[in-house]
Enzyme design. Structure first.
Site, PDB file in Angstrom:
ATOM      1  N   ASP A 172       0.854  -1.188   0.000  1.00 32.33           N
ATOM      2  CA  ASP A 172       0.000   0.000   0.000  1.00 32.33           C
ATOM      3  C   ASP A 172       0.891   1.239   0.000  1.00 32.33           C
ATOM      4  O   ASP A 172       1.624   1.490   0.963  1.00 32.33           O
ATOM      5  CB  ASP A 172      -0.898  -0.018   1.249  1.00 32.33           C
ATOM      6  CG  ASP A 172      -1.911   1.108   1.231  1.00 32.33           C
ATOM      7  OD1 ASP A 172      -1.644   2.163   0.610  1.00 32.33           O
ATOM      8  OD2 ASP A 172      -2.979   0.941   1.834  1.00 32.33           O
ATOM      9  N   TYR A 222     -11.260  14.627  -4.487  1.00 34.70           N
ATOM     10  CA  TYR A 222     -10.316  14.074  -5.477  1.00 34.70           C
ATOM     11  C   TYR A 222      -9.754  15.215  -6.332  1.00 34.70           C
ATOM     12  O   TYR A 222      -8.537  15.298  -6.556  1.00 34.70           O
ATOM     13  CB  TYR A 222     -11.047  13.035  -6.338  1.00 34.70           C
ATOM     14  CG  TYR A 222     -10.287  12.500  -7.520  1.00 34.70           C
ATOM     15  CD1 TYR A 222      -9.247  11.580  -7.362  1.00 34.70           C
ATOM     16  CD2 TYR A 222     -10.618  12.899  -8.822  1.00 34.70           C
ATOM     17  CE1 TYR A 222      -8.563  11.079  -8.463  1.00 34.70           C
ATOM     18  CE2 TYR A 222      -9.942  12.398  -9.927  1.00 34.70           C
ATOM     19  CZ  TYR A 222      -8.916  11.487  -9.746  1.00 34.70           C
ATOM     20  OH  TYR A 222      -8.245  10.996 -10.831  1.00 34.70           O
TER      21      TYR A 222
HETATM   22  P1  NDP Z   1      -6.869   1.958 -12.172  1.00 37.09           P
HETATM   23  O1  NDP Z   1      -7.860   1.821 -11.055  1.00 37.09           O
HETATM   24  O2  NDP Z   1      -6.976   1.048 -13.333  1.00 37.09           O
HETATM   25  O3  NDP Z   1      -5.387   1.891 -11.584  1.00 37.09           O
HETATM   26  C1  NDP Z   1      -5.046   2.489 -10.362  1.00 37.09           C
HETATM   27  C2  NDP Z   1      -3.722   1.934  -9.889  1.00 37.09           C
HETATM   28  O4  NDP Z   1      -3.394   2.558  -8.634  1.00 37.09           O
HETATM   29  C3  NDP Z   1      -3.801   0.434  -9.643  1.00 37.09           C
HETATM   30  O5  NDP Z   1      -2.617  -0.161 -10.088  1.00 37.09           O
HETATM   31  C4  NDP Z   1      -3.901   0.332  -8.115  1.00 37.09           C
HETATM   32  O6  NDP Z   1      -3.283  -0.855  -7.658  1.00 37.09           O
HETATM   33  C5  NDP Z   1      -3.076   1.542  -7.680  1.00 37.09           C
HETATM   34  N1  NDP Z   1      -3.437   1.937  -6.316  1.00 37.09           N
HETATM   35  C6  NDP Z   1      -4.609   2.461  -5.878  1.00 37.09           C
HETATM   36  N2  NDP Z   1      -4.566   2.644  -4.561  1.00 37.09           N
HETATM   37  C7  NDP Z   1      -3.341   2.230  -4.143  1.00 37.09           C
HETATM   38  C8  NDP Z   1      -2.695   2.163  -2.892  1.00 37.09           C
HETATM   39  N3  NDP Z   1      -3.279   2.573  -1.755  1.00 37.09           N
HETATM   40  N4  NDP Z   1      -1.435   1.651  -2.830  1.00 37.09           N
HETATM   41  C9  NDP Z   1      -0.806   1.215  -3.952  1.00 37.09           C
HETATM   42  N5  NDP Z   1      -1.358   1.270  -5.185  1.00 37.09           N
HETATM   43  C10 NDP Z   1      -2.621   1.766  -5.274  1.00 37.09           C
HETATM   44  O7  NDP Z   1      -7.032   3.474 -12.646  1.00 37.09           O
HETATM   45  P2  NDP Z   1      -6.215   4.343 -13.721  1.00 37.09           P
HETATM   46  O8  NDP Z   1      -5.200   3.548 -14.407  1.00 37.09           O
HETATM   47  O9  NDP Z   1      -7.216   5.064 -14.511  1.00 37.09           O
HETATM   48  O10 NDP Z   1      -5.548   5.422 -12.728  1.00 37.09           O
HETATM   49  C11 NDP Z   1      -4.188   5.800 -12.847  1.00 37.09           C
HETATM   50  C12 NDP Z   1      -4.067   7.274 -12.549  1.00 37.09           C
HETATM   51  O11 NDP Z   1      -4.755   8.004 -13.547  1.00 37.09           O
HETATM   52  C13 NDP Z   1      -4.661   7.706 -11.202  1.00 37.09           C
HETATM   53  O12 NDP Z   1      -3.797   8.610 -10.582  1.00 37.09           O
HETATM   54  C14 NDP Z   1      -5.949   8.397 -11.615  1.00 37.09           C
HETATM   55  O13 NDP Z   1      -6.325   9.373 -10.675  1.00 37.09           O
HETATM   56  C15 NDP Z   1      -5.543   9.005 -12.945  1.00 37.09           C
HETATM   57  N6  NDP Z   1      -6.646   9.370 -13.830  1.00 37.09           N
HETATM   58  C16 NDP Z   1      -7.478   8.409 -14.352  1.00 37.09           C
HETATM   59  C17 NDP Z   1      -8.514   8.770 -15.183  1.00 37.09           C
HETATM   60  C18 NDP Z   1      -9.454   7.784 -15.785  1.00 37.09           C
HETATM   61  O14 NDP Z   1     -10.491   8.188 -16.329  1.00 37.09           O
HETATM   62  N7  NDP Z   1      -9.173   6.504 -15.765  1.00 37.09           N
HETATM   63  C19 NDP Z   1      -8.752  10.189 -15.526  1.00 37.09           C
HETATM   64  C20 NDP Z   1      -7.796  11.098 -14.955  1.00 37.09           C
HETATM   65  C21 NDP Z   1      -6.792  10.696 -14.144  1.00 37.09           C
HETATM   66  P3  NDP Z   1      -3.950  -1.912  -6.645  1.00 37.09           P
HETATM   67  O15 NDP Z   1      -5.419  -1.928  -6.899  1.00 37.09           O
HETATM   68  O16 NDP Z   1      -3.247  -3.206  -6.981  1.00 37.09           O
HETATM   69  O17 NDP Z   1      -3.576  -1.408  -5.295  1.00 37.09           O
END
Ligand code: NDP
Length: 277
Positions: A66, A162
């Protein structure tokens, strides 16, 4: 020679979506990568994709944890240095929006979610940068943050906290960029609009509802003028561009919007005025 040969990258949140596509692309173009997230199962899928694209397992470091916990950040830095000896590229991608279980939106959202949202989307980035800083200075490295058009300048009313966290991240990008360019470390950021990833299901939507939401916005060109959500590969391509000094070496402290036109869309042109007159 491949674009990222001899480069070492940490990509947070690389067990899914944008982070996974970024890790796969950087590895495909020669980088050694540390992939990380909380789910070891999803990280395994990322590793499989890298291997399928010709990557080698000795060039992949896996950290399950995490990111909001200091121990996980320490482990990321320590294990990357132990495995690969340096850090050239840090992609601060992990992030999420959390829905209030009671369905409340905006300012009435439970205040604990404010803390959670800032802890993951902003504080963990600050802490990880602090820990990587001496190593990035030593390598004259590059940081790419993953922000969002939710940061503004337009309001983002459903997930206010957010949006506040991502706006803070944008200011961090600018301030860090000026501080670190004195050491030849570049800092930039990408600001995606709606991208088809696990983001909406992580918010709490069932798969089917997430798909419906994407389709709804895609079919309304006043929401996404391009008429479709973006793909994680498109964002990865921009992140790789910003991580590559040879391509983007004169771009400092910028947040590049990649949203199919969403942030420019105005509802007025989408209404047929001739029908009203
Ligand atoms: P996903 O949910 O597909 O990926 C999010 C990633 O963040 C996962 O690998 C997850 O891993 C990891 N994550 C979340 N919480 C934690 C934590 N506490 N510790 C470690 N890892 C964590 O979403 P996206 O790929 O879309 O998101 C990637 C980025 O893009 C983010 O910063 C998001 O805010 C940003 N974004 C996304 C948009 C969209 O429409 N998709 C639009 C604008 C920005 P795991 O679950 O294994 O912990």
């Amino acid at each position: 020679m491949a674009r990222f040969s001899n480069k070492v990258a940490i990509v947070t949140g690389s067990s899914s979506g944008i982070g996974r596509s970024t890790a796969v692309l950087l590895a495909k173009e020669g980088a050694k990568v540390t992939v990380t997230g909380r789910s070891s199962e999803k990280l395994r899928d990322t590793v499989d994709e890298i291997l399928k694209d010709g990557g080698k397992s000795e060039n992949i470091n896996i950290v399950v944890g995490d990111l909001t916990e200091s121990e996980c950040q320490d482990d990321l830095v320590k294990s990357t240095l132990e495995r690969f000896g340096k850090i050239d590229i840090l992609v601060n991608n992990a992030g999420a929006a959390f829905a209030d279980p009671s369905g409340v939106i905006g300012i009435a959202t439970n205040i604990n979610l404010f803390d959670d949202m800032l802890k993951l989307n902003l504080r963990s980035v600050v802490e990880l940068v602090q820990k990587c800083r001496p190593h990035l200075i030593a390598s004259k490295g590059d940081i790419v943050n993953v922000s969002s058009i939710a940061a503004g300048p337009q309001p983002f009313v459903y997930y206010t906290f957010y949006g506040i966290a991502k706006a803070g991240l944008d200011q961090l990008t600018r301030s860090l960029a000026i501080e670190l360019i004195a050491h030849d470390v570049r800092v930039n950021s990408v600001s995606p609009g709606l991208i088809s990833t696990g983001f909406l299901t992580a918010v709490g939507m069932p798969n089917e509802m997430a798909k419906k939401t994407e389709n709804y916005y895609a079919s309304h060109r006043d929401c996404i003028p391009a008429g479709r959500p973006g793909t994680p590969e498109e964002i990865a391509t921009l992140i790789a561009f910003l991580a590559d000094k040879n391509s983007s070496g004169f771009i400092i402290g910028q947040s590049i919007v990649i949203d199919g036109g969403t942030s420019l869309a105005l509802a007025m042109p989408s209404h047929d005025l001739s029908k009203a007159l």
